[in-house]
Design a protein around this motif. Sequence first.
Motif, PDB file in Angstrom:
ATOM      1  N   GLN A   9       0.619  14.427 -40.770  1.00 32.15           N
ATOM      2  CA  GLN A   9      -0.301  13.411 -41.294  1.00 32.15           C
ATOM      3  C   GLN A   9      -0.828  12.460 -40.212  1.00 32.15           C
ATOM      4  OE1 GLN A   9      -1.288  12.959 -44.858  1.00 32.15           O
ATOM      5  NE2 GLN A   9      -0.652  15.100 -44.597  1.00 32.15           N
ATOM      6  N   PRO A  10      -1.545  12.982 -39.216  1.00 35.14           N
ATOM      7  CA  PRO A  10      -2.088  12.117 -38.162  1.00 35.14           C
ATOM      8  C   PRO A  10      -3.300  11.321 -38.641  1.00 35.14           C
ATOM      9  CG  PRO A  10      -2.879  14.343 -37.855  1.00 35.14           C
ATOM     10  CD  PRO A  10      -1.914  14.404 -39.018  1.00 35.14           C
ATOM     11  N   ASP A  11      -3.695  10.355 -37.833  1.00 31.87           N
ATOM     12  CA  ASP A  11      -4.906   9.584 -38.110  1.00 31.87           C
ATOM     13  C   ASP A  11      -6.106  10.160 -37.367  1.00 31.87           C
ATOM     14  OD1 ASP A  11      -3.543   7.480 -39.652  1.00 31.87           O
ATOM     15  OD2 ASP A  11      -2.629   6.947 -37.723  1.00 31.87           O
ATOM     16  N   ILE A  12      -5.840  10.833 -36.252  1.00 30.75           N
ATOM     17  CA  ILE A  12      -6.888  11.428 -35.422  1.00 30.75           C
ATOM     18  C   ILE A  12      -6.396  12.777 -34.902  1.00 30.75           C
ATOM     19  CG2 ILE A  12      -8.301  11.183 -33.323  1.00 30.75           C
ATOM     20  CD1 ILE A  12      -7.893   8.146 -33.538  1.00 30.75           C
ATOM     21  N   ILE A  13      -7.290  13.767 -34.859  1.00 27.63           N
ATOM     22  CA  ILE A  13      -6.950  15.057 -34.251  1.00 27.63           C
ATOM     23  C   ILE A  13      -7.754  15.219 -32.967  1.00 27.63           C
ATOM     24  CG2 ILE A  13      -6.929  17.566 -34.489  1.00 27.63           C
ATOM     25  CD1 ILE A  13      -6.803  17.275 -37.455  1.00 27.63           C
ATOM     26  N   SER A  60      -2.587   1.123 -33.693  1.00 23.32           N
ATOM     27  CA  SER A  60      -1.882   2.195 -32.997  1.00 23.32           C
ATOM     28  C   SER A  60      -1.905   3.459 -33.847  1.00 23.32           C
ATOM     29  CB  SER A  60      -0.438   1.752 -32.704  1.00 23.32           C
ATOM     30  OG  SER A  60       0.249   2.732 -31.972  1.00 23.32           O
ATOM     31  N   PRO A  61      -3.023   4.177 -33.840  1.00 24.64           N
ATOM     32  CA  PRO A  61      -3.149   5.373 -34.678  1.00 24.64           C
ATOM     33  C   PRO A  61      -2.252   6.512 -34.218  1.00 24.64           C
ATOM     34  CG  PRO A  61      -4.998   5.227 -33.183  1.00 24.64           C
ATOM     35  CD  PRO A  61      -4.222   3.951 -33.021  1.00 24.64           C
ATOM     36  N   LYS A  62      -1.893   7.365 -35.143  1.00 26.98           N
ATOM     37  CA  LYS A  62      -1.127   8.576 -34.828  1.00 26.98           C
ATOM     38  C   LYS A  62      -2.111   9.672 -34.413  1.00 26.98           C
ATOM     39  CE  LYS A  62       0.933   8.922 -38.798  1.00 26.98           C
ATOM     40  NZ  LYS A  62       1.817   9.504 -39.850  1.00 26.98           N
ATOM     41  N   VAL A  63      -1.869  10.249 -33.229  1.00 26.28           N
ATOM     42  CA  VAL A  63      -2.793  11.220 -32.660  1.00 26.28           C
ATOM     43  C   VAL A  63      -2.114  12.578 -32.532  1.00 26.28           C
ATOM     44  CG1 VAL A  63      -4.260  11.799 -30.706  1.00 26.28           C
ATOM     45  CG2 VAL A  63      -3.935   9.395 -31.366  1.00 26.28           C
ATOM     46  N   TYR A  64      -2.732  13.584 -33.118  1.00 23.17           N
ATOM     47  CA  TYR A  64      -2.209  14.952 -33.037  1.00 23.17           C
ATOM     48  C   TYR A  64      -3.030  15.719 -32.012  1.00 23.17           C
ATOM     49  CZ  TYR A  64      -0.213  19.398 -34.625  1.00 23.17           C
ATOM     50  OH  TYR A  64       0.459  20.605 -34.700  1.00 23.17           O
ATOM     51  N   VAL A  65      -2.376  16.177 -30.944  1.00 23.92           N
ATOM     52  CA  VAL A  65      -3.042  17.019 -29.946  1.00 23.92           C
ATOM     53  C   VAL A  65      -2.919  18.476 -30.392  1.00 23.92           C
ATOM     54  CG1 VAL A  65      -3.104  17.769 -27.552  1.00 23.92           C
ATOM     55  CG2 VAL A  65      -2.575  15.382 -28.096  1.00 23.92           C
ATOM     56  N   PHE A  66      -4.063  19.068 -30.687  1.00 24.61           N
ATOM     57  CA  PHE A  66      -4.144  20.443 -31.200  1.00 24.61           C
ATOM     58  C   PHE A  66      -4.543  21.341 -30.033  1.00 24.61           C
ATOM     59  CE2 PHE A  66      -4.891  22.801 -35.287  1.00 24.61           C
ATOM     60  CZ  PHE A  66      -5.291  24.012 -34.738  1.00 24.61           C
ATOM     61  N   PRO A  67      -3.584  22.036 -29.402  1.00 23.33           N
ATOM     62  CA  PRO A  67      -3.898  22.804 -28.189  1.00 23.33           C
ATOM     63  C   PRO A  67      -4.677  24.082 -28.475  1.00 23.33           C
ATOM     64  CG  PRO A  67      -1.528  22.360 -28.412  1.00 23.33           C
ATOM     65  CD  PRO A  67      -2.162  22.112 -29.738  1.00 23.33           C
ATOM     66  N   MET A  68      -5.680  24.326 -27.646  1.00 21.09           N
ATOM     67  CA  MET A  68      -6.404  25.589 -27.632  1.00 21.09           C
ATOM     68  C   MET A  68      -6.395  26.051 -26.180  1.00 21.09           C
ATOM     69  SD  MET A  68      -9.715  24.637 -29.960  1.00 21.09           S
ATOM     70  CE  MET A  68      -9.586  24.094 -31.675  1.00 21.09           C
TER      71      MET A  68
END
Length: 395
Positions: free
Chosen positions: A79-83, A47-55
């Motif tokens: 400190q996410p695992d995936i961007i 269950s990775p931590k996912v950061y949604v980086f809005p553009m």
Amino acid sequence: MRNPTQITLRTAAVLAAVVSTTLLGIAAAPVLAPQAAEVPLPSTLNSPKVYVFPMEGQMGTDISESLFKILKEDVNKQQPDIIVFKLKSADVNTNDYLKDDDANEFGILGEITAYREMVKGLREEFRKLPQVMWISDAVGVSSLYALAWPRMYMESDARLGGLNQFKEMVAAQWEDDDVRSKMIAAWTGIMKGMSELGGYPVELADSMIFAENKLSVNFEGRSAKWLGDTSGTWVVDSNEGACASFRAQLAEDSMLSDGTADSLDDLMFLLGYREYVKIETGEKLAKQFSEEWRKAMKSCFENLEEAQETEDSVVGLGKRKSLYEKTIALLKRFPMIEKRRELAQRGVSLTALERAVDDIKKDIQRQRDAEKGGRQNGGGGGRGAGGGGAKGLGG
């Protein structure tokens, strides 16, 4: 008589073009050397931590270095695992026949050098993290930006469309043939560099920049080979009147995208995860940023309109000065406002406003000196940017 502010802006633009052309002589090279392989997705995390980086919004204002600075700090904090970079920025809406697109919201092509640095900053700072580009809609300069990421997915109704009026936009800004040709070469080099960073061939970028270029593709095993003509097995673009454009299905079928996902759940499933933890702070920060700078822009226009109504008396000049100073403060806090088309058309800039404030101070002092000396007439009315109180500024 022409507005001195507009003359200054015009001169500055041409000088900036010449300087940038000189400094960007290597623009045809990639932004960064394309990575041999993307950072692999974490295989040991259920269950990775996912950061949604809005553009989302206008390229150059909503999507700007100012926002990226805020979000980069937050990414380092979370400190996410995936961007996941979620892109939604289109110069034209989906109902082309309506012809109701707002030119003020078009991506700012003149910021192409800044876009290159933004991509470079993101790719370098988060080079140890797996990165995914997820396109909600990208038409215009944003489409070349999207290609800076090799791991790319699209929503089912998403578009990936090029710059249909690139040459026309450049021609509108530079009348000199030599300057124009240099700027086309420099900007084209930068845009190609971004797509090359994502590992995409120059033929694809050319077809999305120049309407006259064609595009087709051959399939070799599980890979696609793009061609800048119509000799391929699958002709993608043979229309000399428009740049190459992809809908999600075409992008997936031609192996340009890695898949189609309409939700973050769908996207994470395609990436191999049934469970994940979504970090939501990025979306909140981006929404707050966009609302704040657009509210400030509205205040700038209101200040300029109110300044138009002021009188040339000491009291009126004092009020005008205060309104300009408030606008200057907003432009310094939100520098992207100065890039907006509406301000450029009015001949308004931070420099012009600061000069206008200095002129108003002189006008006020002249009027006060005249009053002390018993004279009835003061400093010349304060009209026009660069001469007096700049009442004409922003009109």
